[in-house]
Design a protein around this motif. Structure first.
Motif, PDB file in Angstrom:
ATOM      1  N   ARG A  11      25.677 -18.071 -36.944  1.00  0.00           N
ATOM      2  CA  ARG A  11      24.506 -17.590 -37.681  1.00  0.00           C
ATOM      3  C   ARG A  11      23.809 -18.715 -38.362  1.00  0.00           C
ATOM      4  N   GLN A  45      21.763 -14.187 -34.559  1.00  0.00           N
ATOM      5  CA  GLN A  45      22.804 -15.020 -33.959  1.00  0.00           C
ATOM      6  C   GLN A  45      22.157 -16.073 -33.072  1.00  0.00           C
ATOM      7  N   ALA A  48      18.043  -8.054 -29.002  1.00  0.00           N
ATOM      8  CA  ALA A  48      18.837  -7.544 -30.118  1.00  0.00           C
ATOM      9  C   ALA A  48      19.677  -8.660 -30.726  1.00  0.00           C
ATOM     10  N   ARG A  49      20.208  -9.533 -29.890  1.00  0.00           N
ATOM     11  CA  ARG A  49      21.009 -10.649 -30.392  1.00  0.00           C
ATOM     12  C   ARG A  49      20.145 -11.590 -31.226  1.00  0.00           C
ATOM     13  N   GLY A  64      19.255 -10.012 -34.485  1.00  0.00           N
ATOM     14  CA  GLY A  64      20.400  -9.984 -35.388  1.00  0.00           C
ATOM     15  C   GLY A  64      20.666 -11.319 -36.044  1.00  0.00           C
TER      16      GLY A  64
END
Length: 61
Positions: free
Chosen positions: A61, A55, A49-50, A53
């Motif tokens: 980012r 990141q 998930a990270r 996303g």
């Protein structure tokens, strides 16, 4: 008696090593296996998930 003094340390180490291996083998699987697998799956899902996303590992980012 020198032979006894020479054989004692390796014998103790062999017994300790065997006990370590037995402990490791006994701790694999069993009732805690599902708990360990669930924790590993949760960590993998959080990492996925990270990454999804956007990141980076350091939080940028």
């Amino acid at each position: 008696m020198d032979y006894l003094a020479a054989l004692f340390p390796p014998t103790v180490m062999a017994v300790a090593f065997t006990a370590l291996i037995v402990t490791i083998v006994k701790s694999q699987g069993g009732t805690n296996k599902f708990k360990e697998d669930a924790a590993a799956d949760a960590m993998a899902a959080a990492e996925a998930a990270r990454i999804a996303g956007g990141q980076e590992a350091d939080g940028r980012r």
